[in-house]
Write a protein that holds these residues in place. Structure first.
Motif, short mmCIF file in Angstrom:
data_model
loop_
_atom_site.label_atom_id
_atom_site.label_comp_id
_atom_site.label_asym_id
_atom_site.label_seq_id
_atom_site.Cartn_x
_atom_site.Cartn_y
_atom_site.Cartn_z
N MET A 164 0.85 -1.19 0.00
CA MET A 164 0.00 0.00 0.00
C MET A 164 0.88 1.23 0.00
N PRO A 165 0.49 2.33 -0.66
CA PRO A 165 1.30 3.53 -0.71
C PRO A 165 1.48 4.13 0.68
N GLU A 166 2.44 4.99 0.80
CA GLU A 166 2.84 5.51 2.10
C GLU A 166 1.78 6.40 2.73
N TRP A 167 0.86 6.97 1.93
CA TRP A 167 -0.16 7.85 2.51
C TRP A 167 -1.38 7.10 3.02
N GLY A 168 -1.46 5.79 2.86
CA GLY A 168 -2.59 5.03 3.36
C GLY A 168 -3.86 5.34 2.59
N ARG A 169 -5.00 4.85 3.13
CA ARG A 169 -6.28 5.12 2.47
C ARG A 169 -6.58 6.60 2.45
N LEU A 170 -6.39 7.27 3.57
CA LEU A 170 -6.57 8.71 3.66
C LEU A 170 -5.21 9.39 3.78
N THR A 202 -4.49 12.24 -4.91
CA THR A 202 -4.92 12.17 -3.52
C THR A 202 -5.04 13.55 -2.88
N ALA A 203 -4.36 14.55 -3.41
CA ALA A 203 -4.33 15.88 -2.80
C ALA A 203 -5.72 16.48 -2.72
N ALA A 204 -6.11 16.94 -1.55
CA ALA A 204 -7.45 17.47 -1.31
C ALA A 204 -7.44 18.99 -1.39
N PRO A 205 -8.57 19.59 -1.76
CA PRO A 205 -8.66 21.05 -1.73
C PRO A 205 -8.82 21.56 -0.30
N SER A 206 -9.15 22.82 -0.14
CA SER A 206 -9.28 23.41 1.19
C SER A 206 -10.50 22.84 1.92
N ASP A 207 -10.56 23.06 3.22
CA ASP A 207 -11.67 22.55 4.02
C ASP A 207 -13.00 23.17 3.59
N ASP A 208 -12.99 24.44 3.24
CA ASP A 208 -14.23 25.10 2.82
C ASP A 208 -14.77 24.48 1.53
N VAL A 209 -13.88 24.18 0.60
CA VAL A 209 -14.31 23.54 -0.65
C VAL A 209 -14.87 22.15 -0.37
N LEU A 210 -14.19 21.39 0.48
CA LEU A 210 -14.68 20.05 0.81
C LEU A 210 -16.04 20.10 1.49
N ARG A 211 -16.24 21.04 2.42
CA ARG A 211 -17.53 21.13 3.09
C ARG A 211 -18.64 21.45 2.09
N LEU A 212 -18.37 22.33 1.15
CA LEU A 212 -19.36 22.67 0.13
C LEU A 212 -19.66 21.47 -0.77
N GLN A 213 -18.62 20.75 -1.16
CA GLN A 213 -18.82 19.57 -2.02
C GLN A 213 -19.63 18.49 -1.30
N PHE A 214 -19.29 18.22 -0.07
CA PHE A 214 -20.02 17.21 0.69
C PHE A 214 -21.49 17.61 0.89
N THR A 215 -21.73 18.87 1.16
CA THR A 215 -23.10 19.33 1.40
C THR A 215 -23.95 19.22 0.14
N LEU A 216 -23.41 19.67 -0.98
CA LEU A 216 -24.17 19.62 -2.24
C LEU A 216 -24.44 18.17 -2.66
N GLY A 269 -8.58 3.76 -1.89
CA GLY A 269 -7.93 4.96 -1.40
C GLY A 269 -8.77 6.18 -1.68
N SER A 270 -8.34 7.31 -1.19
CA SER A 270 -9.07 8.57 -1.30
C SER A 270 -8.70 9.29 -2.59
N TYR A 271 -9.72 9.78 -3.28
CA TYR A 271 -9.54 10.64 -4.46
C TYR A 271 -9.87 12.07 -4.07
N ARG A 272 -8.85 12.94 -4.10
CA ARG A 272 -9.00 14.36 -3.80
C ARG A 272 -9.60 14.61 -2.43
N GLY A 273 -9.43 13.65 -1.51
CA GLY A 273 -9.98 13.81 -0.18
C GLY A 273 -11.49 13.84 -0.13
N PHE A 274 -12.12 13.37 -1.22
CA PHE A 274 -13.56 13.54 -1.35
C PHE A 274 -14.32 12.21 -1.40
N VAL A 275 -13.80 11.23 -2.11
CA VAL A 275 -14.48 9.95 -2.28
C VAL A 275 -13.45 8.84 -2.28
#
Length: 472
Positions: free
Chosen positions: A1-7, A26-40, A183-189
């Motif tokens: 498994m890669p060094e960054w793990g699932r998350l 794997t790189a995620a955007p900012s927390d505000d962007v993630l919160r908006l994406q999850f909510t929508l 693993g995680s894609y863009r910290g989103f899914v």
């Protein structure tokens, strides 16, 4: 498994010129962007989950709908859509509260139910395509098509679900020696992903064909073969069958292929922030296919009636007076339970009866012809409407009665066999084709009877009195 793990804690700001493609995905955007994406996305999943649940409850509570084997295929498609939408609703709602992905355990669970739902949906659609292709091929060759039994459908769906669960388990669990993990894609899914050369080969050459490519191309092959061999039925049945079958092709071409292209081809080639929103759009497309399935399934009349009955029961319930609410609910349930039999009976009654004589019940019936009386075409046309049950004419030759029976059962086209396969079409596709089919048959019979009447009158005018006496 890669060094960054699932998350991974890697963000867009942490990327540099030497970052590999595995790290960039794997790189995620900012927390505000993630919160908006999850909510929508949670909002979209709530709508899809409620729609799929209403469809499932409506079909399962109607005995008439459950009796038809092809309707069980639709239940088998709607169930994975509901599981995927409901699971992502919970995941996105919990992740939106923390503005980051909820937990690594949730990542593994999401990877499992996404693979299971997508694989189940694709392979059940492939099974339906096989049955439709088989039916059209047999009917095109004027053979007798026997639809699958409910037990056989249950076995097929059970095998598909078990296969999809096995495939999802391999990708979600860290099995030693298998270069395929989630693993995680863009910290989103979370979904099975690549992290080195071996995992890339397994992902594209083994995993993707097993869960999406093979069933998708099989569906397209069935559609192309039907079109190439001109197995599409005549106009009177074309619309209902096209709605039922092209729904499958549309789901693959219009929903799953764009999802795969956006998520795995276009997204990774874009800068990180744009790629995060492209991935979000791909997830929305994947979930909206469940809503599209609900809308297209409701195009089948028996399913539409039971859905409307369930919606009216949920929205109105027992509100208002019992005379209004209760009566309307019972009438809707009655129409759902009676289904195609009642509508088919009314259409046949309408096609074999003059509308004025059918409505005006007070008008006297023409008397039955006396024995040894010449039966003219006009008398035959009128008396066939009001003949008492069990009454028959000994004066009418058996050949003539058999000929009229053949006219009633004749198909307006050379395609297929009406007596053997039309009831299958009616039960499978609903009653949309009844009106078109009966109107075409009415026009053909009316034209033929009119021509025969004119010929009979012409012969009688030209015949001598002696010929008339002999005929009597």
């Amino acid at each position: 498994m890669p060094e960054w793990g699932r998350l991974s804690d890697m963000t867009v700001e942490d990327l540099h010129a030497n970052s590999t493609g595995y790290g960039i995905s794997t790189a995620a955007p900012s927390d505000d962007v993630l919160r908006l994406q999850f909510t929508l996305l949670a909002t979209v999943n709530a709508v899809v989950a409620i729609s799929c649940l209403i469809l499932l409850v409506s079909m399962l509570r109607s005995a008439k709908v459950r009796e038809q084997s092809f309707n069980l295929y639709l239940v088998a498609i709607a169930f994975p859509d509901f599981i995927m939408a409901f699971g992502c609703l919970l995941t996105c709602a919990m992740s939106a509260s923390t503005a980051t992905y909820f937990s690594e355990s949730m990542c593994g669970f999401q990877s499992w139910y996404l693979v299971w739902a997508i694989a189940s949906n694709c392979w059940v659609n492939a099974v339906i395509s096989h049955q439709v292709h088989k039916m059209l091929k047999i009917s095109h060759n004027r053979g007798r098509y026997n639809p699958p039994t409910r037990a056989y459908v249950a076995k097929q769906v059970g095998c598909v679900y078990v296969y999809a669960a096995f495939l999802a388990s391999i990708s979600a669990w860290a099995i030693p020696g298998v270069p395929l993990e989630s693993g995680s894609y863009r910290g989103f899914v979370c979904f099975p992903k690549t992290y080195d050369t071996a995992s890339t080969i397994v992902f594209w050459l083994v995993f993707c064909p097993l869960y999406l490519f093979i069933p998708a191309f099989f569906v397209l092959w069935c559609a192309a073969d039907i079109w190439r061999k001109k197995m599409i039925p005549p106009v009177c049945r074309r619309r209902a069958l096209a709605i039922y079958f092209l729904r499958i092709v549309f789901v693959f071409i219009g929903m799953w292929f764009p999802y795969f292209i956006l998520a795995f081809i276009i997204g990774p080639s874009l800068p990180s922030l744009e790629a995060a929103w492209v991935l979000w759009a791909a997830c929305v497309v994947a979930h909206l296919q469940g809503l599209v399935n609900v809308v297209l399934c409701a195009g089948k009349r028996d399913i539409r009636m039971c859905v409307l009955d369930t919606v009216s029961l949920l929205t109105c319930g027992y509100c208002g007076s019992e005379k209004v609410g209760g009566k309307e609910r019972r009438e809707s349930t009655r129409l759902t339970s009676v289904g195609s039999s009642a509508i088919s009976f009314l259409n046949k009654r309408r096609s074999s009866t003059d509308i004025t004589s059918f409505v005006d019940s007070a008008s006297p019936k023409p008397p039955a012809p006396e024995p040894h009386t010449t039966i003219t075409p006009d008398m035959r046309a009128k008396s066939s409407i009001d003949k008492e049950p069990g009454e028959k004419w000994d004066e009418q030759p058996d050949e003539e009665r058999a000929s009229e029976q053949d006219e009633i059962q004749a198909t307006p086209s050379h395609w297929g066999r009406r007596d053997s396969n039309e009831e299958v079409f009616r039960s499978m596709l609903g009653e949309e084709l009844d009106d078109e089919l009966d109107e075409i048959r009415d026009e053909e019979l009316a034209t033929k009877h009119e021509t025969e009447d004119k010929e009979e009158v012409t012969k009688q005018d030209e015949a001598s009195p002696k010929d008339v006496d002999e005929a009597a």
